[in-house]
Design a protein around this motif. Structure first.
Motif, PDB file in Angstrom:
ATOM      1  N   LYS A 128       0.826  -1.206   0.000  1.00  0.00           N
ATOM      2  CA  LYS A 128       0.000   0.000   0.000  1.00  0.00           C
ATOM      3  C   LYS A 128       0.864   1.260   0.000  1.00  0.00           C
ATOM      4  N   ILE A 129       1.934   1.229   0.770  1.00  0.00           N
ATOM      5  CA  ILE A 129       2.725   2.445   0.976  1.00  0.00           C
ATOM      6  C   ILE A 129       3.843   2.601  -0.052  1.00  0.00           C
ATOM      7  N   ASN A 130       4.471   1.496  -0.438  1.00  0.00           N
ATOM      8  CA  ASN A 130       5.636   1.570  -1.321  1.00  0.00           C
ATOM      9  C   ASN A 130       5.391   0.970  -2.696  1.00  0.00           C
ATOM     10  N   SER A 131       4.131   0.828  -3.099  1.00  0.00           N
ATOM     11  CA  SER A 131       3.812   0.128  -4.343  1.00  0.00           C
ATOM     12  C   SER A 131       4.459  -1.258  -4.260  1.00  0.00           C
ATOM     13  N   GLN A 163      -3.732   6.331  -2.049  1.00  0.00           N
ATOM     14  CA  GLN A 163      -3.295   4.969  -2.361  1.00  0.00           C
ATOM     15  C   GLN A 163      -4.169   3.915  -1.691  1.00  0.00           C
ATOM     16  N   GLY A 164      -5.050   4.338  -0.795  1.00  0.00           N
ATOM     17  CA  GLY A 164      -5.944   3.385  -0.147  1.00  0.00           C
ATOM     18  C   GLY A 164      -5.429   2.802   1.139  1.00  0.00           C
ATOM     19  N   ALA A 165      -4.242   3.234   1.590  1.00  0.00           N
ATOM     20  CA  ALA A 165      -3.713   2.733   2.857  1.00  0.00           C
ATOM     21  C   ALA A 165      -4.470   3.352   4.028  1.00  0.00           C
ATOM     22  N   LYS A 212      -6.996   3.313   9.301  1.00  0.00           N
ATOM     23  CA  LYS A 212      -6.115   2.456   8.508  1.00  0.00           C
ATOM     24  C   LYS A 212      -6.952   1.392   7.817  1.00  0.00           C
ATOM     25  N   SER A 213      -6.704   1.180   6.544  1.00  0.00           N
ATOM     26  CA  SER A 213      -7.498   0.199   5.793  1.00  0.00           C
ATOM     27  C   SER A 213      -7.004  -1.197   6.095  1.00  0.00           C
TER      28      SER A 213
END
Length: 599
Positions: free
Chosen positions: A446-449, A584-586, A598-599
């Motif tokens: 989620k955070i770093n692709s 990003q949806g995180a 937080k997702s």
């Protein structure tokens, strides 16, 4: 009606005024050409050349050729949004772009199809979180993060040998690198004695560890752990020396036979075995060293540029050897001069390096290099206060480690005689292991692709290897942790012949090793920021990871800013992270009024 050429001209003027090199690498250079060629055709050539000319690597002839090729190529998925994104990465933005879709532009490439732009608009009215951000993400100067990276838990009692080793560390960071270094060095000597099954492969406890620290930060303590393995290396070299003496005598006797030599077998040169393999080596040399040593060895260098310089020479290029050795792959080479082919079925090479932040990139240019994901990274902060180096007890630490090395060699000899030890995790341990890494993998994605995905996957492999090392060391204190292999023949057991053993790890040791995962992951994300991005343009950093990891599952913007101020992170940087993670949806905005989950 919009005018992409007009947009491009405005941006080109802004970039030139800022003197920004928006295409510093070949990847961005090519993106720039295709984006402008697709949306502006031949009319965009001059702006492309103008943007490229700001680079110190600019070559007009090459740039002209690239743009001509881009006009003829079919790359309609790259558009002007990429150019604006590259500019924004360098701090150059323009507001009020015209329209929302391109017009047809005719040039040598023909007529551009009428399709929607893929670039994002940078007008403030289109930015749902623009009221929260007053600037771009600001990076720290130098290599240190805003706040110290996490250390390993300091209250756990490791097996006796590890406790003795890390007791020589004066501060948590030094204890941590002694622990990591010891696990790497001891694991290298256990490659034919201990194993665990993970990923449908037998994993030997061979690891590659890179300690990164500014100059004079205490990483020199790693030279002590090398002493643990020198008795094993010295014994092997003594055996080689004796074998060479015998060979020379036999060779001299053979040479003196004259014509009778045709009736005799020529003596064979003994393999030049060793355990400590020099990092200052050629590609063929490193392969020969590994093969002579039955696929086993340890590269231990206190200056990482010893290895990077060797790999970068004309006869170097053994980066692939390091990557293959991590996976215990087959290694081979063919000499053209005497048509000699050599190979080793499985490789068990371990690596322990230390170096400054500037020494990372020459060895590992990008995260896609493959070496990055295979390393256990640990970053030591710079020294900020003077420390008294006159030790009152005057312990000769080198001698202490030499003694431990001799003891370890004696212990290893006994373990080798006993047979092969296989680590078996319990069902609950496997479940907990998978839960932790599943969460880490999801969070990282989620955070770093996908830039850290490989690192998380291989960190799991290294974690299993560390568990097998800790388990065998603990079994030296508690014999009940090992028992004969369940599949051994009853006749073997009756005759007290036990070549294979099943080994378990205590729950305490299991959780102690798992507690190293989060710090090692965050240290790796910090090292990632030293490297060129080949996957995503916006960097994931350990600072961002730690900041949001400390927030509860549901938190407010105000609480985030309070934590930001405690860490000394610029408010604009934290809010940029907040915006990005939400997109990003995180993270999910709960009420649209500053509460996030937080997702």
């Amino acid at each position: 009606m919009n005018n992409p050429l007009e947009d491009l001209q405005h941006l080109t003027e802004a970039v030139r005024m800022a003197g920004a090199d928006i295409a510093p690498t070949y990847i961005e250079y090519v993106q720039l050409a295709f984006a402008i060629a697709n949306d502006c055709g031949e009319a965009g050539r001059n702006d492309f050349l103008s943007l490229c000319s700001l680079s110190s690597k600019y070559n007009e002839r090459n740039a002209q050729t690239l743009f001509s090729n881009a006009l003829r190529a079919d790359k309609e998925d790259i558009h002007l949004g990429s150019v604006f994104h590259l500019a924004e990465q360098c701090g150059v933005k323009i507001s009020g772009r015209s329209g929302s879709r391109p017009v047809k532009t005719t040039g040598t490439a023909g007529t551009a199809p009428d399709f929607p732009h893929t670039y994002a608009r940078y007008n403030k009215e289109d930015d749902s979180l623009s009221d929260e951000t007053n600037g771009e993400e600001q990076l720290t100067e130098g290599s240190d993060p805003y706040s110290p990276l996490p250390t390993f838990p300091q209250d756990y009692v490791w097996p006796e040998l590890l406790e003795r080793i890390i007791s020589f560390g004066k501060k948590p960071e030094q204890r941590d690198i002694l622990l990591l270094g010891a696990l790497t060095v001891l694991g290298s000597s256990l490659s034919h004695t201990v194993r665990c099954q993970y990923g449908r492969k037998w994993q030997a406890p061979c690891m590659q560890t890179f300690i990164v620290a500014p100059s004079a930060s205490g990483k020199g303590a790693l030279t002590w752990v090398r002493l643990l393995i020198e008795p094993i290396h010295d014994k092997i070299r003594a055996e080689v020396k004796e074998a060479m003496k015998t060979y020379r005598r036999e060779k001299a006797s053979y040479d003196s036979l004259g014509k009778e030599r045709k009736n005799q077998e020529a003596p064979v040169l003994p393999p030049n075995r060793m355990f400590l393999i020099s990092g200052n080596n050629t590609g063929t040399g490193i392969l020969q060293n590994i093969m002579d040593s039955n696929g086993t060895g340890l590269i231990c260098e206190s200056e990482a540029d010893t290895v990077s310089t060797a790999i970068g020479t004309e006869f170097g290029n053994w980066s692939d050897t390091l990557r293959k050795a991590f996976d215990h792959d087959r290694l081979s080479y063919n000499r053209r001069t005497d048509r000699e082919y050599q190979e080793v079925g499985r490789s068990y090479l371990s690596v322990l390096l230390s170096g400054t932040p500037a020494q990372v990139k020459p060895l590992i240019p990008t995260a896609e290099n493959g070496l990055f994901s295979r390393q256990n990274f640990y970053y030591m902060p710079r020294v900020t206060q003077w420390a008294d180096q006159f030790d009152e007890d005057e312990i000769d630490v080198d001698e202490e480690f030499r003694l431990m090395g001799k003891e370890w060699k004696s212990t290893l000899d006994k373990l080798t005689l006993q047979g092969l030890f296989t680590l078996k995790l319990t069902h609950d341990q496997k479940k907990q292991f998978n839960q932790q890494f599943d969460q880490l993998f999801h969070r990282s994605g989620k955070i770093n692709s996908n830039e850290m995905n490989s690192s998380v996957i291989r960190l799991a492999v290294n974690t299993c290897r560390m568990m097998s090392i800790v388990a065998i060391l603990r079994s030296l204190e508690d014999a009940s942790l090992v028992k004969p292999d369940a599949h051994l023949s009853p006749d073997n057991l009756k005759d007290h012949i036990t070549p294979r053993w099943d080994m378990v790890i205590t729950d305490n040791d299991f959780h102690a090793v798992l507690s190293l995962v989060e710090p090692l992951y965050l240290h790796a994300t910090h090292i990632l920021s030293f490297l060129a991005s080949s996957v995503i343009k916006r960097r994931g950093t350990a600072d961002r990871e730690m900041l949001f990891a400390e927030m509860k599952d549901e938190f407010t913007r105000q609480l985030l800013l309070e934590k930001t101020h405690e860490r000394g992170i610029p408010e604009s940087t934290a809010l940029t992270w907040l915006k990005r993670l939400t997109k990003q949806g995180a993270l999910v905005s709960v009420d649209g009024k500053g509460t996030y989950r937080k997702s």
